[in-house]
Design a protein around this motif. Sequence first.
Motif, PDB file in Angstrom:
ATOM      1  N   UNK A 111      41.583  43.227  36.106  1.00 35.89           N
ATOM      2  CA  UNK A 111      42.229  43.219  34.783  1.00 35.89           C
ATOM      3  C   UNK A 111      43.621  43.408  34.540  1.00 35.89           C
ATOM      4  N   UNK A 112      43.936  44.436  35.293  1.00 33.13           N
ATOM      5  CA  UNK A 112      45.421  44.877  35.250  1.00 33.13           C
ATOM      6  C   UNK A 112      46.416  43.962  35.757  1.00 33.13           C
ATOM      7  N   UNK A 113      45.957  43.239  36.812  1.00 32.78           N
ATOM      8  CA  UNK A 113      46.524  42.072  37.541  1.00 32.78           C
ATOM      9  C   UNK A 113      46.964  41.029  36.476  1.00 32.78           C
ATOM     10  N   UNK A 114      45.560  40.838  36.089  1.00 34.16           N
ATOM     11  CA  UNK A 114      45.778  39.395  35.022  1.00 34.16           C
ATOM     12  C   UNK A 114      46.556  39.545  33.810  1.00 34.16           C
ATOM     13  N   UNK A 115      46.597  41.006  33.382  1.00 32.64           N
ATOM     14  CA  UNK A 115      47.277  40.995  32.198  1.00 32.64           C
ATOM     15  C   UNK A 115      48.756  41.223  32.570  1.00 32.64           C
ATOM     16  N   UNK A 116      49.052  41.617  33.724  1.00 28.85           N
ATOM     17  CA  UNK A 116      50.485  41.728  34.198  1.00 28.85           C
ATOM     18  C   UNK A 116      50.995  40.160  34.504  1.00 28.85           C
ATOM     19  N   UNK A 117      50.035  39.391  34.960  1.00 26.05           N
ATOM     20  CA  UNK A 117      50.373  37.839  35.014  1.00 26.05           C
ATOM     21  C   UNK A 117      50.654  37.335  33.694  1.00 26.05           C
ATOM     22  N   UNK A 118      49.885  37.550  32.948  1.00 29.66           N
ATOM     23  CA  UNK A 118      50.096  36.892  31.468  1.00 29.66           C
ATOM     24  C   UNK A 118      51.421  37.364  31.109  1.00 29.66           C
ATOM     25  N   UNK A 119      51.778  38.614  30.982  1.00 33.71           N
ATOM     26  CA  UNK A 119      52.876  39.131  30.397  1.00 33.71           C
ATOM     27  C   UNK A 119      53.938  38.579  31.088  1.00 33.71           C
ATOM     28  N   UNK A 120      54.022  38.342  32.577  1.00 37.33           N
ATOM     29  CA  UNK A 120      55.142  37.870  33.152  1.00 37.33           C
ATOM     30  C   UNK A 120      55.263  36.354  32.820  1.00 37.33           C
ATOM     31  N   UNK A 121      54.173  35.652  32.662  1.00 32.05           N
ATOM     32  CA  UNK A 121      54.324  34.242  32.185  1.00 32.05           C
ATOM     33  C   UNK A 121      54.888  33.995  30.945  1.00 32.05           C
ATOM     34  N   UNK A 122      54.458  34.826  29.991  1.00 36.77           N
ATOM     35  CA  UNK A 122      55.063  35.011  28.508  1.00 36.77           C
ATOM     36  C   UNK A 122      56.667  35.069  28.627  1.00 36.77           C
ATOM     37  N   UNK A 123      56.902  36.226  29.452  1.00 38.50           N
ATOM     38  CA  UNK A 123      58.387  36.498  29.709  1.00 38.50           C
ATOM     39  C   UNK A 123      59.286  35.266  30.016  1.00 38.50           C
ATOM     40  N   UNK A 124      58.591  34.511  30.955  1.00 42.27           N
ATOM     41  CA  UNK A 124      59.384  33.459  31.492  1.00 42.27           C
ATOM     42  C   UNK A 124      59.521  32.278  30.328  1.00 42.27           C
TER      43      UNK A 124
END
Length: 235
Positions: free
Chosen positions: A211-224
């Motif tokens: 879940x933490x990895x998925x959240x980090x991926x989403x946050x990274x995508x939003x930042x980009x």
Amino acid sequence: MDSPSGETADDELLGAVNLMILGEGAVGKSCMLQTYCGDAADAVKSATIGVDVCTRVACVRGLPAKLQFYDTAGSERFRALIRQQYGRAHGVLLVFDFTQRETFLRLDGWLKEVRAAARQQPIIMLAGNKAELAERRAVSVPEADAFARQHGLAFRTLSAFNAVQVGSVLDDLAHRVLLTPRLYRPAVEATETYVLLLKLQTHAHMRAADAERRLAAVEDRLAKLEKTAPDGSGD
């Protein structure tokens, strides 16, 4: 060394787990342990003399434990000393060098020796080091995998300088031992219930990590997306 998530109190530890790293000299055993226990990989400057011990307190897939690694010399003159330590082993990692075929051919001797001398039946895994040197391989992955299957061993490949790969392999070995409490907690009653609780704890930890990895991926995508979006494009 403490777990990345913080210190672990002694009364929270499942137990002391003894893990041996076996194999011929210069296959990368010491480098693996120094990478896993926190020392720089390039700090390996000399061969192990006899048996060295590396201790780490860590949370292995959600299970807190004290891990004691026995780093053994591959030289024949130290074999008698190494054999004296087999009785301590709860888990064993047999290591060979993909670029040195002789280190693979001698695995059978190491395996027979440890199984004959161990007081109990330790968890044994096989690891092929220097996997990154594909063009220099003297042993193929299918050949090593066939050897592992023949002897009932789990098989992994790694590079001793890659902290992620080394950590994954050693965590896997430690986790398999932790899920076998007869090895390190012989007085445990209701063993099936104990193992079930360990598995549930492991699964909860893995789900949380995923879940933490998925959240980090989403946050990274939003930042980009924010960086690439034109100014004033909210409407």
